[in-house]
Design a protein around this motif. Structure first.
Motif, PDB file in Angstrom:
ATOM      1  N   THR A 221       1.193   2.306   3.248  1.00  0.00           N
ATOM      2  CA  THR A 221       2.196   2.796   2.313  1.00  0.00           C
ATOM      3  C   THR A 221       1.492   3.389   1.098  1.00  0.00           C
ATOM      4  OG1 THR A 221       3.780   1.114   3.006  1.00  0.00           O
ATOM      5  CG2 THR A 221       4.135   2.123   0.840  1.00  0.00           C
ATOM      6  N   HIS A 222       1.822   4.603   0.733  1.00  0.00           N
ATOM      7  CA  HIS A 222       1.189   5.231  -0.419  1.00  0.00           C
ATOM      8  C   HIS A 222       1.877   4.768  -1.691  1.00  0.00           C
ATOM      9  CE1 HIS A 222      -1.653   8.141   1.465  1.00  0.00           C
ATOM     10  NE2 HIS A 222      -0.932   7.788   2.511  1.00  0.00           N
ATOM     11  N   ILE A 223       1.059   4.433  -2.662  1.00  0.00           N
ATOM     12  CA  ILE A 223       1.560   3.838  -3.888  1.00  0.00           C
ATOM     13  C   ILE A 223       1.142   4.675  -5.092  1.00  0.00           C
ATOM     14  CG2 ILE A 223       1.622   1.500  -2.950  1.00  0.00           C
ATOM     15  CD1 ILE A 223      -1.070   0.975  -4.259  1.00  0.00           C
ATOM     16  N   LEU A 224       1.875   4.508  -6.175  1.00  0.00           N
ATOM     17  CA  LEU A 224       1.565   5.218  -7.407  1.00  0.00           C
ATOM     18  C   LEU A 224       0.571   4.389  -8.220  1.00  0.00           C
ATOM     19  CD1 LEU A 224       5.134   6.463  -8.431  1.00  0.00           C
ATOM     20  CD2 LEU A 224       3.262   7.824  -7.455  1.00  0.00           C
ATOM     21  N   HIS A 225      -0.685   4.803  -8.159  1.00  0.00           N
ATOM     22  CA  HIS A 225      -1.737   4.107  -8.900  1.00  0.00           C
ATOM     23  C   HIS A 225      -2.947   5.036  -8.974  1.00  0.00           C
ATOM     24  CE1 HIS A 225      -3.981   0.931 -10.690  1.00  0.00           C
ATOM     25  NE2 HIS A 225      -4.739   0.667  -9.628  1.00  0.00           N
ATOM     26  N   SER A 226      -3.610   5.047 -10.113  1.00  0.00           N
ATOM     27  CA  SER A 226      -4.712   5.985 -10.319  1.00  0.00           C
ATOM     28  C   SER A 226      -5.988   5.566  -9.607  1.00  0.00           C
ATOM     29  CB  SER A 226      -4.990   6.151 -11.818  1.00  0.00           C
ATOM     30  OG  SER A 226      -5.343   4.890 -12.395  1.00  0.00           O
ATOM     31  N   GLN A 227      -6.115   4.280  -9.286  1.00  0.00           N
ATOM     32  CA  GLN A 227      -7.338   3.783  -8.632  1.00  0.00           C
ATOM     33  C   GLN A 227      -6.987   3.078  -7.321  1.00  0.00           C
ATOM     34  OE1 GLN A 227     -10.710   2.147 -10.886  1.00  0.00           O
ATOM     35  NE2 GLN A 227      -9.332   2.003 -12.635  1.00  0.00           N
ATOM     36  N   VAL A 228      -6.698   3.851  -6.301  1.00  0.00           N
ATOM     37  CA  VAL A 228      -6.333   3.269  -5.018  1.00  0.00           C
ATOM     38  C   VAL A 228      -7.140   3.926  -3.896  1.00  0.00           C
ATOM     39  CG1 VAL A 228      -4.369   4.847  -4.756  1.00  0.00           C
ATOM     40  CG2 VAL A 228      -4.439   2.737  -3.430  1.00  0.00           C
ATOM     41  N   GLU A 229      -7.602   3.123  -2.964  1.00  0.00           N
ATOM     42  CA  GLU A 229      -8.312   3.603  -1.783  1.00  0.00           C
ATOM     43  C   GLU A 229      -7.571   3.097  -0.557  1.00  0.00           C
ATOM     44  OE1 GLU A 229     -12.873   3.737   0.084  1.00  0.00           O
ATOM     45  OE2 GLU A 229     -12.424   2.537  -1.710  1.00  0.00           O
ATOM     46  N   TYR A 230      -7.322   3.999   0.386  1.00  0.00           N
ATOM     47  CA  TYR A 230      -6.562   3.655   1.579  1.00  0.00           C
ATOM     48  C   TYR A 230      -7.491   3.481   2.773  1.00  0.00           C
ATOM     49  CZ  TYR A 230      -2.605   5.232  -1.219  1.00  0.00           C
ATOM     50  OH  TYR A 230      -1.680   5.376  -2.224  1.00  0.00           O
ATOM     51  N   PHE A 231      -7.201   2.444   3.556  1.00  0.00           N
ATOM     52  CA  PHE A 231      -7.934   2.195   4.792  1.00  0.00           C
ATOM     53  C   PHE A 231      -6.906   2.156   5.919  1.00  0.00           C
ATOM     54  CE2 PHE A 231     -10.543   0.606   1.403  1.00  0.00           C
ATOM     55  CZ  PHE A 231     -11.844   0.897   1.782  1.00  0.00           C
ATOM     56  N   ALA A 232      -6.796   3.279   6.635  1.00  0.00           N
ATOM     57  CA  ALA A 232      -5.804   3.385   7.708  1.00  0.00           C
ATOM     58  C   ALA A 232      -6.338   2.695   8.960  1.00  0.00           C
ATOM     59  CB  ALA A 232      -5.478   4.848   7.982  1.00  0.00           C
ATOM     60  N   MET A 233      -6.297   1.375   8.929  1.00  0.00           N
ATOM     61  CA  MET A 233      -6.851   0.566  10.015  1.00  0.00           C
ATOM     62  C   MET A 233      -6.237  -0.825   9.952  1.00  0.00           C
ATOM     63  SD  MET A 233     -10.652  -0.175   8.360  1.00  0.00           S
ATOM     64  CE  MET A 233     -11.030   1.565   8.236  1.00  0.00           C
ATOM     65  N   THR A 234      -6.467  -1.598  11.006  1.00  0.00           N
ATOM     66  CA  THR A 234      -6.001  -2.968  10.992  1.00  0.00           C
ATOM     67  C   THR A 234      -6.907  -3.809  10.097  1.00  0.00           C
ATOM     68  OG1 THR A 234      -7.383  -3.666  12.852  1.00  0.00           O
ATOM     69  CG2 THR A 234      -5.205  -2.735  13.384  1.00  0.00           C
ATOM     70  N   ALA A 235      -6.431  -4.975   9.730  1.00  0.00           N
ATOM     71  CA  ALA A 235      -7.244  -5.889   8.915  1.00  0.00           C
ATOM     72  C   ALA A 235      -8.510  -6.296   9.675  1.00  0.00           C
ATOM     73  CB  ALA A 235      -6.423  -7.114   8.529  1.00  0.00           C
ATOM     74  N   GLN A 236      -8.408  -6.474  10.983  1.00  0.00           N
ATOM     75  CA  GLN A 236      -9.603  -6.840  11.765  1.00  0.00           C
ATOM     76  C   GLN A 236     -10.625  -5.720  11.718  1.00  0.00           C
ATOM     77  OE1 GLN A 236      -9.769  -9.020  15.246  1.00  0.00           O
ATOM     78  NE2 GLN A 236      -7.812 -10.070  15.029  1.00  0.00           N
ATOM     79  N   GLU A 237     -10.193  -4.475  11.805  1.00  0.00           N
ATOM     80  CA  GLU A 237     -11.126  -3.341  11.704  1.00  0.00           C
ATOM     81  C   GLU A 237     -11.736  -3.288  10.309  1.00  0.00           C
ATOM     82  OE1 GLU A 237      -9.082  -0.194  14.864  1.00  0.00           O
ATOM     83  OE2 GLU A 237      -8.270  -0.375  12.821  1.00  0.00           O
ATOM     84  N   TYR A 238     -10.955  -3.589   9.298  1.00  0.00           N
ATOM     85  CA  TYR A 238     -11.446  -3.565   7.907  1.00  0.00           C
ATOM     86  C   TYR A 238     -12.563  -4.594   7.698  1.00  0.00           C
ATOM     87  CZ  TYR A 238     -11.297  -4.256   2.812  1.00  0.00           C
ATOM     88  OH  TYR A 238     -11.634  -4.384   1.478  1.00  0.00           O
ATOM     89  N   ILE A 239     -12.370  -5.809   8.190  1.00  0.00           N
ATOM     90  CA  ILE A 239     -13.400  -6.841   7.950  1.00  0.00           C
ATOM     91  C   ILE A 239     -14.627  -6.640   8.829  1.00  0.00           C
ATOM     92  CG2 ILE A 239     -11.620  -8.487   7.257  1.00  0.00           C
ATOM     93  CD1 ILE A 239     -12.115  -9.937   9.931  1.00  0.00           C
ATOM     94  N   SER A 240     -14.517  -5.768   9.855  1.00  0.00           N
ATOM     95  CA  SER A 240     -15.634  -5.545  10.776  1.00  0.00           C
ATOM     96  C   SER A 240     -16.432  -4.290  10.438  1.00  0.00           C
ATOM     97  CB  SER A 240     -15.108  -5.424  12.215  1.00  0.00           C
ATOM     98  OG  SER A 240     -14.420  -6.586  12.612  1.00  0.00           O
ATOM     99  N   ARG A 241     -16.090  -3.641   9.331  1.00  0.00           N
ATOM    100  CA  ARG A 241     -16.776  -2.382   8.974  1.00  0.00           C
ATOM    101  C   ARG A 241     -18.267  -2.620   8.746  1.00  0.00           C
ATOM    102  NH1 ARG A 241     -14.703  -0.661   3.750  1.00  0.00           N
ATOM    103  NH2 ARG A 241     -14.506  -2.915   3.464  1.00  0.00           N
TER     104      ARG A 241
END
Length: 241
Positions: A221-241
């Motif tokens: 979900t895109h949010i209104l914030h000046s310092q945001v980074e998006y990771f279009a992946m599952t949480a498991q993929e995120y922790i395995s980077r």
């Protein structure tokens, strides 16, 4: 969490999907399936519990308590030493060994006495394993000590869950959650659609304090914030980077 790590993790239903627990707004999500006569948004209310407790408890049991024996996945274990606020009531973060996480919407494995919101009440173990499935409604009403005229204040039991028509109180550790948000130097949102008050509260603090934010979700979900980074992946993929 180490003493130097000031990251706050806020998780939603997407984190527990790998444990076989449906999300809330997916095809088989909790909020897409109600009862014979009511929508999920009508079912998950204090009003329904008070005026139709049998229907409420049957729905809650069938849609939540049936997942009580599911186990944590890799993400829950990875989060076990992190500062964590979860929207999930499945208790999997506790099973994974996180000793101090905040279950901001309650816990499936616990109940309280039926009380006025804001009252100081004890959390006790839920009686799900004592339910007689062959006589589901009558068994639930008996176990939750609900009489023919409905729940009795300070006598009947109520699932330890924040319902749609209830508000955050100290029972759900709202002050401690807010303090963790204020203390954070980074916030990581995992598997959440930003559709509940707690995520809006956290985002408001992040904006006010200019805290960096990461959003982890296959369809973030895109949010209104000046310092945001998006990771279009599952949480498991995120922790395995």
């Amino acid at each position: 969490m180490t003493k130097t790590d000031k990251t706050l993790y806020i998780t939603g239903a997407g984190v527990s999907a790998e444990s076989g627990i449906p999300t809330f707004r997916g095809e088989d999500g909790f909020w897409t399936i109600g009862s014979r006569n009511y929508t999920p948004q009508q079912m998950a209310t204090r009003d329904m519990y008070m005026h139709n407790p049998g229907e409420f408890l049957k729905w809650y049991y069938n849609r939540f308590a049936t997942y009580r024996h599911h186990g944590p996945n890799k993400v829950h274990h990875w989060l076990a030493d992190k500062t964590l606020i979860t929207q999930n009531i499945d208790g999997l973060d506790g099973k994974a060994g996180n000793p101090d996480y905040i279950s901001i919407h309650g816990r499936l494995d616990e109940v309280t006495l039926f009380h006025h919101q804001g009252d100081d009440v004890e959390r006790i173990r839920a009686p799900w394993d004592e339910v007689d499935d062959a006589n589901l409604e009558s068994s639930l009403l008996e176990l939750f000590k609900i009489g023919k005229h409905g729940p009795i204040l300070n006598e009947s039991l109520k699932p330890y869950v924040l319902l749609f028509d209830e508000y955050y109180t100290e029972l759900y550790e709202i002050s401690r959650a807010q303090q963790q948000m204020l203390d954070a130097e980074k916030m990581v949102f995992m598997g959440t659609s930003f559709s509940v008050n707690i995520t809006n509260m956290a985002l408001e603090i992040a904006r006010h304090n200019n805290i960096p934010v990461e959003v982890v979700d296959p369809n973030p979900t895109h949010i209104l914030h000046s310092q945001v980074e998006y990771f279009a992946m599952t949480a498991q993929e995120y922790i395995s980077r």
